[in-house]
Design a protein around this motif. Structure first.
Motif, PDB file in Angstrom:
ATOM      1  N   THR A  52      39.992   6.159  52.708  1.00 48.00           N
ATOM      2  CA  THR A  52      39.894   7.607  52.793  1.00 48.00           C
ATOM      3  C   THR A  52      39.449   8.167  51.443  1.00 48.00           C
ATOM      4  O   THR A  52      39.278   7.432  50.465  1.00 48.00           O
ATOM      5  N   ARG A  53      39.301   9.478  51.384  1.00 49.97           N
ATOM      6  CA  ARG A  53      38.917  10.117  50.124  1.00 49.97           C
ATOM      7  C   ARG A  53      39.957   9.839  49.038  1.00 49.97           C
ATOM      8  O   ARG A  53      39.613   9.585  47.882  1.00 49.97           O
ATOM      9  N   LYS A  54      41.240   9.906  49.389  1.00 48.81           N
ATOM     10  CA  LYS A  54      42.295   9.731  48.392  1.00 48.81           C
ATOM     11  C   LYS A  54      42.511   8.255  48.039  1.00 48.81           C
ATOM     12  O   LYS A  54      42.751   7.925  46.874  1.00 48.81           O
ATOM     13  N   SER A  55      42.447   7.370  49.008  1.00 45.28           N
ATOM     14  CA  SER A  55      42.659   5.955  48.684  1.00 45.28           C
ATOM     15  C   SER A  55      41.549   5.444  47.776  1.00 45.28           C
ATOM     16  O   SER A  55      41.785   4.599  46.900  1.00 45.28           O
ATOM     17  N   ARG A  56      40.358   5.968  47.936  1.00 47.56           N
ATOM     18  CA  ARG A  56      39.242   5.590  47.055  1.00 47.56           C
ATOM     19  C   ARG A  56      39.551   5.950  45.608  1.00 47.56           C
ATOM     20  O   ARG A  56      39.212   5.202  44.676  1.00 47.56           O
ATOM     21  N   GLN A  57      40.212   7.074  45.398  1.00 46.91           N
ATOM     22  CA  GLN A  57      40.488   7.521  44.039  1.00 46.91           C
ATOM     23  C   GLN A  57      41.540   6.657  43.347  1.00 46.91           C
ATOM     24  O   GLN A  57      41.657   6.672  42.121  1.00 46.91           O
ATOM     25  N   ILE A  58      42.292   5.883  44.127  1.00 43.74           N
ATOM     26  CA  ILE A  58      43.276   4.972  43.539  1.00 43.74           C
ATOM     27  C   ILE A  58      42.629   3.646  43.175  1.00 43.74           C
ATOM     28  O   ILE A  58      42.878   3.089  42.105  1.00 43.74           O
ATOM     29  N   VAL A  59      41.772   3.125  44.042  1.00 40.62           N
ATOM     30  CA  VAL A  59      41.228   1.780  43.869  1.00 40.62           C
ATOM     31  C   VAL A  59      40.014   1.750  42.953  1.00 40.62           C
ATOM     32  O   VAL A  59      39.876   0.854  42.106  1.00 40.62           O
ATOM     33  N   ASN A  60      39.118   2.696  43.105  1.00 41.48           N
ATOM     34  CA  ASN A  60      37.836   2.625  42.395  1.00 41.48           C
ATOM     35  C   ASN A  60      37.949   2.513  40.871  1.00 41.48           C
ATOM     36  O   ASN A  60      37.142   1.818  40.251  1.00 41.48           O
ATOM     37  N   PRO A  61      38.926   3.177  40.219  1.00 46.58           N
ATOM     38  CA  PRO A  61      39.013   3.046  38.759  1.00 46.58           C
ATOM     39  C   PRO A  61      39.167   1.610  38.270  1.00 46.58           C
ATOM     40  O   PRO A  61      38.786   1.299  37.135  1.00 46.58           O
ATOM     41  N   LEU A  62      39.711   0.723  39.104  1.00 49.99           N
ATOM     42  CA  LEU A  62      39.787  -0.688  38.725  1.00 49.99           C
ATOM     43  C   LEU A  62      38.399  -1.227  38.404  1.00 49.99           C
ATOM     44  O   LEU A  62      38.187  -1.898  37.391  1.00 49.99           O
ATOM     45  N   TYR A  63      37.435  -0.903  39.240  1.00 50.99           N
ATOM     46  CA  TYR A  63      36.067  -1.403  39.039  1.00 50.99           C
ATOM     47  C   TYR A  63      35.372  -0.662  37.895  1.00 50.99           C
ATOM     48  O   TYR A  63      34.534  -1.236  37.198  1.00 50.99           O
ATOM     49  N   TYR A  64      35.715   0.599  37.689  1.00 51.60           N
ATOM     50  CA  TYR A  64      35.138   1.326  36.560  1.00 51.60           C
ATOM     51  C   TYR A  64      35.485   0.623  35.252  1.00 51.60           C
ATOM     52  O   TYR A  64      34.630   0.439  34.373  1.00 51.60           O
ATOM     53  N   ASP A  65      36.756   0.223  35.108  1.00 54.37           N
ATOM     54  CA  ASP A  65      37.190  -0.440  33.875  1.00 54.37           C
ATOM     55  C   ASP A  65      36.411  -1.736  33.650  1.00 54.37           C
ATOM     56  O   ASP A  65      35.976  -2.040  32.531  1.00 54.37           O
ATOM     57  N   LEU A  66      36.263  -2.523  34.705  1.00 53.05           N
ATOM     58  CA  LEU A  66      35.587  -3.810  34.573  1.00 53.05           C
ATOM     59  C   LEU A  66      34.131  -3.634  34.175  1.00 53.05           C
ATOM     60  O   LEU A  66      33.619  -4.333  33.290  1.00 53.05           O
ATOM     61  N   ILE A  67      33.433  -2.708  34.838  1.00 58.90           N
ATOM     62  CA  ILE A  67      32.018  -2.490  34.535  1.00 58.90           C
ATOM     63  C   ILE A  67      31.854  -1.917  33.135  1.00 58.90           C
ATOM     64  O   ILE A  67      30.946  -2.303  32.385  1.00 58.90           O
TER      65      ILE A  67
END
Length: 664
Positions: free
Chosen positions: A131-146
């Motif tokens: 959902t819109r909110k669940s994306r905001q929890i998970v996506n930052p994990l990939y931001y940090d890695l990239i």
């Protein structure tokens, strides 16, 4: 002769949020006014991605959708006050919870019921998607890695990846399947069952059927049954683009019309409040309609999980009609609200199904999806509301945009429905082969076939296991009796680089992790390719179920139901993070003053996206959809019973057993 009535279910309250409608009255006026509420995607739905960034008219482009239309909820404001949970908390929730709360409370108010409510439960159809909110929890994990990787690439320790402004979200939002139902039960003070189910586009009618079973078995006195469709719109449109289910540029979605070339997805939520018929009469309730029967089936070993099977759709309708009359012959319905989404194969198959059942006695036909688009899990509850309001107002609204109908019975202008006894069917045929047909009437005019509910014992006749360190039941048994442990560290290939992250919250605990297991791809009819294999969760449950089916020696083609307890696979979010990476790289390069050639920039974006997740194929994408998992198991034995997944937090397995007992 005393009429048997205690096995009938009365609909005593309605509530909804659909495009252009926050009440059933608004919903009805939109139908009567023949409004087409399908509109282009806006920044509101696709944030933080510009809608045009992810659009490409040519189908088949990775990270793109070729249809930018949908039925969207825009002019709606959620009121978080007056519930049993803090208003501040409810105001922070995803729209899937907020729309569900609004619609459920409205249905209870319409039925003159106020919370808290004893012996009242809720069953919510809900797609197992990010959902819109669940994306905001998970996506930052990939931001940090990239970001860490690009600092090395550019030899710039100060390089920062531009990130979207994120709203507050709790980790409960990761339970996108069960959380809306759990919140609803707590916020409304319901003491009965609360669970979410995924039977794809048939979810609403599955919810109504199972809610009725809770009432008839006296496990509850009031039930809320409904569904919500509020998953991340980019993943929804991207998925249907991957399936080539949308109309292409220059084509149209006109359900029940020759030349319609695909569906338009939609958002929404709806609930009905249900009571046993005799209880509703005793309470003096306004009764919108009486549910006489709901027939469920599954396509079993069909052509493909996304291709409908006429014969099993016929089975669902026949089961409903047999429940009502005790005979195999069809009930003479005056109207059928079709599933009809606008896809050529789906609509034509449904017409063939209805022709096989009714022959020359075809009732009038229509489809709500010409107005709203396809509301996915909530499609069936909208269809049921359309029928109930049509009965109440004694007129059937037209199916709009029909110039060349697939059948002469399609309603193309308002049709009077002033019969003293109005009786209709509602179809819901979901991808993955989940089929449902509901019969509803305006008033009870004949006896209801008696159903005896007894506290029977349920026998366990087969088992199968795939567990951390165990690939079958024999290995599991040996591990238990020898006191062995399968607890170990996270497999090295699991978190794709996150094991080196500097932040402690990414440290994985030891657990009974699955590292690898063998499957028979030919037997399970799955393609195993590098970028298009089904997800391990689906392959794992297939292997375990296959062992249980073989252990129990279940006969092929039999009326076997499949109920799987699950939660949304969090890894699904990788594909949304992959899409975001396009605009993030573009803006990050600009902010850092880094200039690349057009080819270099495109290659950098592609590489970063592939580092998060390869763009999925059809098999990979569908394996994240809950009910497809149950449908694949049904296909193993060509089973014809209902197949669905349920999500109810830590109680999911117990709820699955409870539902199995009621279905038996």
């Amino acid at each position: 002769m005393v009429r048997e009535t205690k096995n009938a279910i009365a609909i005593v309250g309605l509530g909804c949020v659909f495009p252009g409608a926050a009440t059933p009255e608004d919903f009805w006026q939109n139908l009567i006014a023949e409004r087409d509420l399908r509109t282009p995607l806006s920044y509101r739905e696709t944030y933080p991605v510009d809608p045009s960034d992810s659009y490409d008219a040519q189908p088949g482009k990775p990270d793109k959708y070729y249809n930018a239309y949908g039925g969207f909820i825009r002019d709606f404001t959620f009121d978080p006050t007056g519930y049993q949970l803090p208003a501040e908390y409810l105001a922070s929730l995803d729209v899937t919870s907020q729309w569900s709360l609004h619609a459920a409370r409205a249905a209870l108010a319409d039925a003159n019921l106020t919370s808290p409510l004893a012996r009242t439960g809720v069953i919510l159809g809900n797609l197992s998607f990010p959902t819109r909110k669940s994306r905001q929890i998970v996506n930052p994990l990939y931001y940090d890695l990239i970001e860490r990787t690009l600092r090395d690439v550019f030899a710039d320790p100060g390089f920062q990846l531009v990130r979207p402004d994120l709203e507050d979200a709790t980790y409960d939002e990761l339970r996108t399947g069960s959380n809306p139902a759990d919140v609803l039960g707590q916020a409304l003070g319901l003491t009965g069952v609360r669970l979410a189910l995924d039977a794809a586009c048939a979810s609403s009618l599955y919810a109504v059927k199972l809610a009725g079973d809770y009432l008839l078995s006296h496990r509850a006195d009031v039930m809320l049954a409904g569904a919500v469709s509020g998953a991340d719109p980019i993943l929804i449109n991207g998925g249907f683009s991957l399936f080539r289910a949308h109309p292409q540029s220059g084509e149209a979605s006109h359900p029940l019309n020759h030349g319609s070339s695909g569906l338009i997805a939609s958002e929404g939520a709806g609930f009905v409040a249900l009571k046993r018929y005799d209880d509703a009469v005793s309470a003096g309730d306004h009764i919108y309609g009486i549910i006489r029967a709901v027939g469920l089936s599954n396509d079993g070993n069909g052509k493909h999980p996304l291709s409908p099977l006429r014969d099993r759709q016929v089975v669902a309708i026949q089961r409903a009609h047999t429940q009502m009359t005790g005979q195999h012959s069809p009930v003479p319905l005056q109207y059928v609200e079709c599933h009809a989404t606008g896809t050529p194969l789906g609509d034509q198959t449904e017409i063939e199904t209805l022709t096989a059942v009714f022959g020359d006695e075809m009732p009038l036909l229509g489809s709500l999806k010409s107005n709203l688009g396809h509301c996915l899990t909530a499609a069936g509850i909208g269809a049921l509301m359309k029928v109930l309001l049509s009965m109440q107002n004694e007129v059937i609204p037209p199916t709009i945009n029909v110039t060349d109908p697939l059948h002469p019975a399609v309603v193309r202008s308002p049709a009077s429905w002033d019969a003293p006894h109005r009786q209709a069917g509602v179809n819901a045929f979901g991808f993955g082969g989940a089929n449902a047909h509901l019969i509803v009437e305006s008033e009870l005019t004949e006896p209801v076939l008696p159903v005896t509910w007894t506290a029977t014992r349920m026998a366990i006749t087969g088992m199968g296991v795939v567990w951390g360190g165990c690939e079958d039941l024999a290995t599991f048994e040996q591990m238990i009796f020898e006191g062995q442990s399968s607890v170990a560290g996270l497999p090295s290939n699991r978190w794709r680089g996150a094991e080196d992250a500097p932040m402690g919250q990414y440290t994985a605990p030891d657990g009974a992790y699955l590292d690898q297991f063998e499957i028979d791809a030919l037997r399970y009819k799955v393609q195993l390719t590098e970028n298009d294999s089904p997800h391990a969760q689906q392959l794992c449950i297939l292997k375990a179920a296959d062992e249980a089916i073989h252990d129990a020696q279940l006969p092929r083609g039999s009326n076997v139901a499949v109920i799987i307890a699950m939660e949304t696979e969090a890894e699904f979010h990788r594909f949304r993070a992959r899409i975001d990476m396009g605009w993030q790289i573009e803006q990050s390069l600009e902010h850092a003053g880094i200039t690349l050639s057009d080819d270099e920039r495109k290659e950098l974006i592609r590489t970063c996206r592939d580092a998060i997740a390869p763009w999925p194929g059809v098999n990979r994408f569908t394996s994240y959809i809950g009910n497809i998992m149950a449908g694949r198991i049904a296909a193993l034995g060509d089973f014809s019973g209902p197949a669905l997944t349920i999500s109810s937090g830590d109680t999911s397995v117990m709820r699955a057993l409870e539902l199995a007992r009621m279905l038996l």
